[in-house]
Design an enzyme around this catalytic site. Structure first.
Site, PDB file in Angstrom:
ATOM      1  CB  CYS A  77      42.140  49.585  36.377  1.00 39.01           C
ATOM      2  SG  CYS A  77      40.926  48.486  35.658  1.00 39.01           S
ATOM      3  CB  CYS A 195      41.506  35.967  34.903  1.00 39.76           C
ATOM      4  SG  CYS A 195      41.342  35.220  33.269  1.00 39.76           S
ATOM      5  CG  HIS A 317      42.670  44.714  39.513  1.00 40.90           C
ATOM      6  ND1 HIS A 317      43.066  45.996  39.843  1.00 40.90           N
ATOM      7  CD2 HIS A 317      42.086  44.813  38.291  1.00 40.90           C
ATOM      8  CE1 HIS A 317      42.738  46.824  38.864  1.00 40.90           C
ATOM      9  NE2 HIS A 317      42.125  46.136  37.918  1.00 40.90           N
TER      10      HIS A 317
END
Lengths: 373, 123
Positions: A77, A195, A317
């Protein structure tokens, strides 16, 4: 000499299966080039995790950017945040003068649901999908520190609320604590709205030497490292010590401490991530991070807003693009260009990107950067 | 239909029975006694030489969760836990049932799951 960000740009964030990876890159890089007033580069540093070989160089061809070194970095990430750290070093060491940082990820053309567990990793082979990794951190944290599920949910409420002011965000919904807790359970105690989900996006930064313009933003520090051992002696949840130690180095290098920063963009891939990150960054003592949500300290309008962009939970994300996206937000905030979510008078911003993955390791990678005007 | 994907080497810890008692066949550093459940070249802590060592069967739950979304090849829900084996490493283990185990729950290694997962049950 300190490297500066001359210009930034990004695509919209979200599930964009109908758009090519290259088209996302063109949008982000095109905006960053216009913003910086630069069309030629000496090198490109790309952050990407799941793309095909050669993807970045081919995407750049469509922008007339070719015949130069294109370094693609994979650090989970933290990939494009690591690319920023490398770009800073390349400029400051004199290796390159004008550098493009590109975070690029197209997840919906790769995966249908949650990121799959990696069968070559010993925990992935055992079925440890990413939500379960964070869920066990959350379960441990709640039990040890007496934090409630409601406090955890407040992270999602705050960041979804912040995302309402970000036209590029993937999700822009006003949600309540009750709605967050009532959403589908993914991995106890984390519910769906706690999430992040799959996202496609690109984000770009033009980095070069100081120009003394009114708009350039200094990269006062960008520290990058992989995790140490996370094992039977580890008391903290995974990732905490890595982020804490990386932040300590970034603070030392920049001369900016946690009390000096006006805003933070941190790794809230799951709600627990923001609480642990704020503690690691020194905003609260261990076990006290949830109080920042109770008091409003980290909400827009509070003393030190965290994730004014909406964070990973709201903005989205797109794994390899996230670090560059966080830096884009920091630049917009420091220039006073973040209409709808502006932190007034912001002079210093901290970004933290944490690459996931446990398996005896305290996180795959972490970058903490300090940006100043 | 059989998968055409090549099967990568199974990287999970090995669990075997000795006299009916299950244990993890891992490694311990000859220099600093650091325990590790998986294959390593040298001690991850001090780079000393490692030698085979056996851990378990008893341990304590560090944390646990119920994963309720499907992972390829695994029907949901299923329960996993990080377990600190007494005197040994922290290992990821599967747990029977449909509830997570509270922090500190005493557990014991049992026969690995059908696919080879490290598995524990409550003592």
């Amino acid at each position: 000499m300190t490297a500066h960000i001359w210009g930034v740009g990004s695509s919209a964030f979200g599930k964009q299966p109908g758009r090519s990876t290259a088209a996302l890159a063109w949008e982000a890089v095109g905006e960053a080039m216009s913003d910086a007033g630069v069309r030629r580069f000496d090198a490109v540093y790309v952050g990407n995790v799941f793309g095909e070989p050669g993807m970045a160089a081919r995407a750049l061809l469509g922008l007339g950017i070719h015949g130069l070194p294109v370094h693609t970095l994979e650090s989970a990430c933290a990939s494009s945040a690591a690319a920023l750290a490398e770009a800073k070093h390349a400029v400051e060491s004199g290796r390159h003068e004008t550098v493009l940082v590109l975070g690029l990820e197209h997840l919906t053309s790769r995966f249908a649901g949650a990121l799959p567990a990696e069968p070559r990793d010993f925990e992935g082979r055992s079925g440890l999908a990413t939500p379960a990794m964070y869920a066990m951190a959350a379960r441990r944290y709640l039990d040890v520190h007496g934090v409630t599920a409601e406090q955890l949910a407040k992270v999602a409420v705050k960041n979804q609320g912040h995302g309402m002011g970000n036209p590029r965000a993937q999700y822009r919904n006003r949600v309540t604590v009750d709605e967050v807790l009532a959403s589908r359970m993914i991995s106890d105690p984390l519910t769906l709205l706690q999430c992040c989900s799959l996202s496609d996006a690109a984000a770009a930064l033009v980095v070069g030497p100081r120009r003394r313009t009114a708009r350039d933003v200094a990269v006062a520090a960008a520290e990058y490292t992989t995790g140490g051992l996370w094992d039977h002696t580890s008391e903290h949840v995974w990732g905490f010590e890595l982020a804490r130690d990386t932040a300590a180095r970034a603070y030392e290098r920049s001369g900016i401490g946690p009390a000096d920063a006006d805003l933070f963009e941190v790794h809230d891939a799951f709600t627990i991530g923001e609480i642990v990150s704020t503690e690691a960054l020194g905003l609260a003592a261990v076990g006290e991070g949830a109080r920042l949500l109770d008091t409003g300290h980290t909400a827009l309008g509070g003393k030190q807003p965290v994730n004014p962009s909406g964070g990973l939970l709201s903005r989205g994300h797109p794994v390899g693009a996230t670090g560059a996206a966080q830096a884009c937000e920091a630049v917009w905030q420091l220039r006073g260009e973040a209409a709808g979510r502006q932190v007034e008078g912001a002079r210093a911003a901290v970004i933290e990107t944490l690459g996931g993955g446990v398996g005896l390791m305290d996180g795959n990678a972490c970058v903490v950067a300090v940006l100043t005007r | 239909m059989p998968s055409t994907e090549p099967a990568p080497v199974d990287p999970r810890p090995r669990v075997s029975p000795v006299d009916g008692v299950f244990g993890v066949d891992g490694y311990r550093c000859a220099a600093c006694a650091y325990p590790v459940a998986i294959a390593v070249a040298v001690c991850p802590s001090c780079q000393g030489p490692v030698e085979p060592a056996r851990f378990g069967p008893d341990g304590t739950v560090w944390s646990s969760t119920v994963l309720r979304i499907p992972v390829p090849g695994r029907p949901a829900p299923y329960v996993v836990a990080y377990v600190d084996l007494h005197g040994g490493p922290r290992v990821l283990a599967h747990v029977g049932g449909d509830r997570h185990l509270p922090v500190g729950t005493p557990v014991r290694l049992t026969a690995p799951g059908p696919g080879g997962d490290v598995t524990v049950s409550t003592r």
